[in-house]
Design a protein around this motif. Structure first.
Motif: not given
Length: 289
Positions: A50-55, A192-196, A209-216, A283-286
């Motif tokens: 997930l692009p926004h996932l924290s380590p 606004n912060e953190g994977a969703a 939902s993808a159009a919001t660009k907020r959800f991984d 889940l894997v952090a980038p």
């Protein structure tokens, strides 16, 4: 010699043998689709970056189940609890249920939901949303069962997991088919912060939902993988909001979408080429180095 004498006339015994073979195929096919495949639960494992996932959430395990369709017939309390044991064996950090806990017109099973939901053993929480069949029952009673258990009701809501200052947001919308989703309310609650991750019973909601660009990631159910999956024909019998993303993993814009085949059944208690499913996501952090 007449040419007609070269023709081999089929004997009565040949027809009887063919008829017997056909009968055996039909009996085996019905037995398989009725008794074998519906009980043959497939436990799938999938790693998702997930692009926004924290380590801090690297390796986090989410077990998704869907479309339990608890009733007084096939999905009995005993079968449901056996399924819960399978889920618990996966050692989930989080259990997510993406709708249709109860099949339509099954009010007698609702009073048992709380005690069943309390048997999930996740490290953090169990979260759930409603599906269209839940709204064909006493949805208020189902929500009460969810909220009085250890399960979080995520209908048009957000639940945030914390690891120190790092956050992972699990959001959910109410049923799409019945016009209940309030993505606007979800977006208002979502930091606004953190994977969703979004739970939406009907998978084709992914386009919105993808159009919001907020959800991984969006997790869905509803389609049962077609339930009886036959080439070409199955597509014509998929329910509404199940026409594009009916089974498995898809990429919708920048968002991953996964449609679980579910555990229960509707209309006819048969499955073919669409085994019931429990999915374990790691889940894997980038790598940001």
């Amino acid at each position: 010699m007449k040419s007609s004498e070269w023709l081999i006339k089929p004997s009565t015994s040949n027809f009887q043998t063919l008829g017997l073979c056909l009968l055996l195929v039909i009996i085996f096919g019905l037995s398989y689709t009725r008794f074998i495949e519906p009980n043959w639960i497939e436990i799938n494992s999938l790693q998702l970056t997930l692009p926004h996932l924290s380590p801090e959430f690297n390796g986090y395990r989410i077990v998704q189940i869907s479309d339990l369709h608890r009733d007084s017939n096939w999905m009995s309390q005993k079968r449901f609890r056996n399924t819960i044991n399978l889920v618990n064996q996966q050692k989930p950090d989080l259990v997510v249920i993406t709708g249709d806990l109860v099949t339509k017109n099954s009010p007698s099973v609702i009073p048992t939901l709380k005690s069943d939901l309390d048997k999930f053993a996740s490290k953090d929480k169990t979260v759930a949303i409603l599906g269209n069949h839940d709204h064909m029952n006493d949805s208020k009673a189902i929500i009460q069962a969810i909220e009085t258990s250890s399960t979080v009701n995520l209908n048009n809501a957000v639940y945030t997991l914390h690891r120190g200052s790092a956050m992972l947001h699990i959001a959910g919308v109410d049923d799409v088919w019945l016009g209940k989703p309030r993505l606007d309310l979800v977006m208002q609650q979502l930091p606004n912060e953190g994977a969703a991750i979004l739970l939406a019973h009907e998978p084709d909601f992914a386009d919105i939902s993808a159009a919001t660009k907020r959800f991984d990631l969006q997790l869905s159910g509803h389609c049962h993988g077609g339930q009886v999956r036959l080439p070409v024909i199955t597509q014509f019998f998929l329910p509404p909001f199940c026409q594009k993303y009916d089974s498995g993993r898809y990429q919708v814009g920048n968002m991953i979408q996964y449609t679980n085949r579910g555990l229960g059944m509707t209309s006819i208690n048969l499955r073919f080429a669409a085994r019931p499913e429990i999915i374990v996501f790691t889940l894997v952090a980038p790598n940001r180095s």
